[in-house]
Design a protein around this motif. Structure first.
Motif, PDB file in Angstrom:
ATOM      1  N   THR A 164       0.836  -1.204   0.000  1.00  0.00           N
ATOM      2  CA  THR A 164       0.000   0.000   0.000  1.00  0.00           C
ATOM      3  C   THR A 164       0.868   1.250   0.000  1.00  0.00           C
ATOM      4  OG1 THR A 164      -1.750  -1.157   1.203  1.00  0.00           O
ATOM      5  CG2 THR A 164      -1.806   1.247   1.217  1.00  0.00           C
ATOM      6  N   ILE A 165       1.858   1.282   0.878  1.00  0.00           N
ATOM      7  CA  ILE A 165       2.738   2.452   0.962  1.00  0.00           C
ATOM      8  C   ILE A 165       3.503   2.655  -0.343  1.00  0.00           C
ATOM      9  CG2 ILE A 165       4.791   3.380   2.118  1.00  0.00           C
ATOM     10  CD1 ILE A 165       3.777   2.102   4.693  1.00  0.00           C
ATOM     11  N   CYS A 166       3.948   1.554  -0.951  1.00  0.00           N
ATOM     12  CA  CYS A 166       4.737   1.635  -2.195  1.00  0.00           C
ATOM     13  C   CYS A 166       3.872   1.688  -3.448  1.00  0.00           C
ATOM     14  CB  CYS A 166       5.692   0.443  -2.279  1.00  0.00           C
ATOM     15  SG  CYS A 166       6.925   0.397  -0.952  1.00  0.00           S
ATOM     16  N   ARG A 167       2.548   1.747  -3.261  1.00  0.00           N
ATOM     17  CA  ARG A 167       1.610   1.836  -4.386  1.00  0.00           C
ATOM     18  C   ARG A 167       1.761   0.658  -5.357  1.00  0.00           C
ATOM     19  NH1 ARG A 167       2.524   8.322  -5.664  1.00  0.00           N
ATOM     20  NH2 ARG A 167       1.567   9.088  -3.745  1.00  0.00           N
ATOM     21  N   LEU A 168       1.779  -0.533  -4.808  1.00  0.00           N
ATOM     22  CA  LEU A 168       1.971  -1.736  -5.617  1.00  0.00           C
ATOM     23  C   LEU A 168       0.767  -2.676  -5.562  1.00  0.00           C
ATOM     24  CD1 LEU A 168       5.672  -2.563  -4.600  1.00  0.00           C
ATOM     25  CD2 LEU A 168       4.886  -1.436  -6.690  1.00  0.00           C
ATOM     26  N   LEU A 169      -0.376  -2.189  -5.079  1.00  0.00           N
ATOM     27  CA  LEU A 169      -1.546  -3.051  -4.933  1.00  0.00           C
ATOM     28  C   LEU A 169      -2.024  -3.613  -6.262  1.00  0.00           C
ATOM     29  CD1 LEU A 169      -3.656  -1.142  -2.251  1.00  0.00           C
ATOM     30  CD2 LEU A 169      -2.165  -3.121  -1.931  1.00  0.00           C
ATOM     31  N   SER A 170      -1.708  -2.930  -7.357  1.00  0.00           N
ATOM     32  CA  SER A 170      -2.124  -3.411  -8.680  1.00  0.00           C
ATOM     33  C   SER A 170      -1.416  -4.705  -9.068  1.00  0.00           C
ATOM     34  CB  SER A 170      -1.841  -2.349  -9.743  1.00  0.00           C
ATOM     35  OG  SER A 170      -0.458  -2.028  -9.773  1.00  0.00           O
ATOM     36  N   LEU A 171      -0.353  -5.064  -8.342  1.00  0.00           N
ATOM     37  CA  LEU A 171       0.377  -6.289  -8.646  1.00  0.00           C
ATOM     38  C   LEU A 171      -0.334  -7.537  -8.133  1.00  0.00           C
ATOM     39  CD1 LEU A 171       4.068  -5.188  -7.928  1.00  0.00           C
ATOM     40  CD2 LEU A 171       2.862  -5.246 -10.116  1.00  0.00           C
ATOM     41  N   PHE A 172      -1.335  -7.365  -7.269  1.00  0.00           N
ATOM     42  CA  PHE A 172      -2.085  -8.522  -6.791  1.00  0.00           C
ATOM     43  C   PHE A 172      -2.817  -9.168  -7.961  1.00  0.00           C
ATOM     44  CE2 PHE A 172      -1.647  -6.522  -2.579  1.00  0.00           C
ATOM     45  CZ  PHE A 172      -1.319  -7.637  -1.825  1.00  0.00           C
ATOM     46  N   PRO A 173      -2.873 -10.504  -8.030  1.00  0.00           N
ATOM     47  CA  PRO A 173      -3.475 -11.190  -9.183  1.00  0.00           C
ATOM     48  C   PRO A 173      -4.998 -11.125  -9.227  1.00  0.00           C
ATOM     49  CG  PRO A 173      -2.800 -12.781  -7.527  1.00  0.00           C
ATOM     50  CD  PRO A 173      -2.307 -11.437  -7.048  1.00  0.00           C
ATOM     51  N   ALA A 174      -5.624 -10.582  -8.207  1.00  0.00           N
ATOM     52  CA  ALA A 174      -7.088 -10.488  -8.148  1.00  0.00           C
ATOM     53  C   ALA A 174      -7.450  -9.158  -7.493  1.00  0.00           C
ATOM     54  CB  ALA A 174      -7.660 -11.671  -7.361  1.00  0.00           C
ATOM     55  N   PRO A 175      -8.739  -8.774  -7.557  1.00  0.00           N
ATOM     56  CA  PRO A 175      -9.142  -7.534  -6.890  1.00  0.00           C
ATOM     57  C   PRO A 175      -8.710  -7.521  -5.428  1.00  0.00           C
ATOM     58  CG  PRO A 175     -10.921  -8.332  -8.260  1.00  0.00           C
ATOM     59  CD  PRO A 175      -9.856  -9.391  -8.281  1.00  0.00           C
ATOM     60  N   PHE A 176      -8.131  -6.408  -5.009  1.00  0.00           N
ATOM     61  CA  PHE A 176      -7.531  -6.321  -3.673  1.00  0.00           C
ATOM     62  C   PHE A 176      -8.539  -6.577  -2.560  1.00  0.00           C
ATOM     63  CE2 PHE A 176      -6.445  -3.519  -0.012  1.00  0.00           C
ATOM     64  CZ  PHE A 176      -5.373  -4.256   0.463  1.00  0.00           C
ATOM     65  N   ASP A 177      -9.751  -6.028  -2.699  1.00  0.00           N
ATOM     66  CA  ASP A 177     -10.735  -6.197  -1.629  1.00  0.00           C
ATOM     67  C   ASP A 177     -11.146  -7.654  -1.457  1.00  0.00           C
ATOM     68  OD1 ASP A 177     -11.957  -6.291  -4.048  1.00  0.00           O
ATOM     69  OD2 ASP A 177     -13.599  -4.911  -3.554  1.00  0.00           O
ATOM     70  N   LYS A 178     -11.219  -8.398  -2.568  1.00  0.00           N
ATOM     71  CA  LYS A 178     -11.576  -9.816  -2.479  1.00  0.00           C
ATOM     72  C   LYS A 178     -10.450 -10.619  -1.833  1.00  0.00           C
ATOM     73  CE  LYS A 178     -15.430  -9.175  -4.779  1.00  0.00           C
ATOM     74  NZ  LYS A 178     -15.273  -7.767  -5.190  1.00  0.00           N
ATOM     75  N   ILE A 179      -9.212 -10.306  -2.183  1.00  0.00           N
ATOM     76  CA  ILE A 179      -8.057 -10.983  -1.563  1.00  0.00           C
ATOM     77  C   ILE A 179      -8.027 -10.689  -0.066  1.00  0.00           C
ATOM     78  CG2 ILE A 179      -5.538 -11.020  -1.438  1.00  0.00           C
ATOM     79  CD1 ILE A 179      -5.432 -10.598  -4.400  1.00  0.00           C
ATOM     80  N   LEU A 180      -8.338  -9.451   0.289  1.00  0.00           N
ATOM     81  CA  LEU A 180      -8.328  -9.046   1.691  1.00  0.00           C
ATOM     82  C   LEU A 180      -9.353  -9.830   2.495  1.00  0.00           C
ATOM     83  CD1 LEU A 180      -6.742  -6.964   3.346  1.00  0.00           C
ATOM     84  CD2 LEU A 180      -8.661  -5.388   3.038  1.00  0.00           C
ATOM     85  N   ILE A 181     -10.557  -9.983   1.947  1.00  0.00           N
ATOM     86  CA  ILE A 181     -11.593 -10.737   2.647  1.00  0.00           C
ATOM     87  C   ILE A 181     -11.180 -12.198   2.812  1.00  0.00           C
ATOM     88  CG2 ILE A 181     -13.932 -11.654   2.420  1.00  0.00           C
ATOM     89  CD1 ILE A 181     -14.780  -9.017   1.232  1.00  0.00           C
ATOM     90  N   ALA A 182     -10.691 -12.807   1.736  1.00  0.00           N
ATOM     91  CA  ALA A 182     -10.295 -14.220   1.786  1.00  0.00           C
ATOM     92  C   ALA A 182      -9.196 -14.444   2.826  1.00  0.00           C
ATOM     93  CB  ALA A 182      -9.827 -14.680   0.409  1.00  0.00           C
ATOM     94  N   CYS A 183      -8.207 -13.587   2.849  1.00  0.00           N
ATOM     95  CA  CYS A 183      -7.102 -13.745   3.796  1.00  0.00           C
ATOM     96  C   CYS A 183      -7.553 -13.471   5.231  1.00  0.00           C
ATOM     97  CB  CYS A 183      -5.944 -12.824   3.416  1.00  0.00           C
ATOM     98  SG  CYS A 183      -5.091 -13.313   1.909  1.00  0.00           S
TER      99      CYS A 183
END
Length: 289
Positions: free
Chosen positions: A195-214
């Motif tokens: 988040t700090i390094c502005r690299l969230l776009s590198l996640f292979p899926a939508p960030f909010d969905k990954i966040l919920i799953a984890c």
């Protein structure tokens, strides 16, 4: 070109940061003047005050010289995450230091405790000033879920500080608990760094969905740790009599550390549950309205 921005020193957040620098400097100076200790809790307190002093001073300097806008990071996310982390670290130091290292006749130790408590209040105020308000566009770490990620990572650090290899290597169940703490900590740290390094776009899926799953996975894993850790830690392991003596003996008592880990495991489970419900609410309810 460097331009000086005096406004950053006169706004409420800037004033709070100036006072934080002064109070943390006074805290570690008073403690250092008393003498050095090899106790891990003393080291933690000194590191906390020095670390918060240095980073807060750096933030003030970068904002005053307008260099913060030229850094390739999300500055608001960084400052908000640090304020939250500093609040938790100073709170821990303000509790640990007076319990183990002060007495009724220890003037400088008491003074360090007072200034540390004041610094905690100021950092908490800074979190409130920098936190994202409802409907306000901001970085992830400025939201409630982002602040919870910092809290979860911090609690895991406290657990790691209290862990002793001789205690958890005896049983596979305790090793599983250490794996739970490590896996969840690594994910929280990755989210904060990306988040700090502005690299969230590198996640292979939508960030909010990954966040919920984890978060759901972390809740399930921590539930097992809440049950397994005390079950294996305290089975046929009564508290040694010397642990009740207090003072520095109590500070390094391995049995006491097992209690701290048990409490922090329960605390982090609650944090992950709250984080999960908050993420569900944002994704499936707020986003639809």
């Amino acid at each position: 070109m460097v331009t000086l921005d005096f406004r950053t020193l006169t706004v409420p957040v800037g004033i709070a940061r100036i006072l934080e620098v002064i109070l943390t400097c006074i805290s570690f100076s008073l403690v250092a003047s008393v003498g050095h200790s090899t106790d891990s809790f003393w080291t933690w307190c000194m590191f906390t005050w020095c670390f918060c002093f240095c980073i807060t001073f750096l933030i003030l300097l970068l904002e005053f010289t307008s260099l913060s806008s030229k850094l390739p990071i999300s500055w608001d996310d960084f400052t908000t995450a640090f304020a939250m982390l500093a609040t938790l670290m100073i709170l821990a130091a303000s509790i640990i230091y007076p319990i183990f290292f002060t007495c009724s006749n220890c003037g400088r130790q008491i003074g360090a405790t007072v200034t540390s408590c004041l610094a905690f209040i100021l950092y908490a105020i800074e979190v409130g000033l920098t936190r994202a308000k409802p409907g306000e566009l901001s970085g992830f770490l400025s939201t409630v879920s982002g602040l919870l990620k910092v809290l979860e990572a911090f609690v895991a650090c406290i657990i790691f500080i209290c862990l002793e290899p001789t205690q958890y290597t005896r049983f596979a169940g305790l090793q599983w608990c250490v794996a739970v703490y490590s896996i969840c900590f690594i994910f929280a740290l990755v989210v904060i760094i990306f988040t700090i390094c502005r690299l969230l776009s590198l996640f292979p899926a939508p960030f909010d969905k990954i966040l919920i799953a984890c978060n759901v996975l972390a809740v399930l894993m921590y539930i097992t740790a809440v049950v397994i850790w005390p079950l294996y830690s305290f089975k046929n392991n009564p508290r040694p009599s010397w642990c009740a003596d207090g003072g520095q003996l109590g500070a390094i008592c391995p049995w006491n550390k097992l209690v701290v880990i048990s409490f922090m495991t329960c605390f982090n489970l609650v944090a992950y549950i709250v984080d999960t419900f908050y993420c569900f609410r944002l994704v499936f309810f707020v986003s639809r309205t």
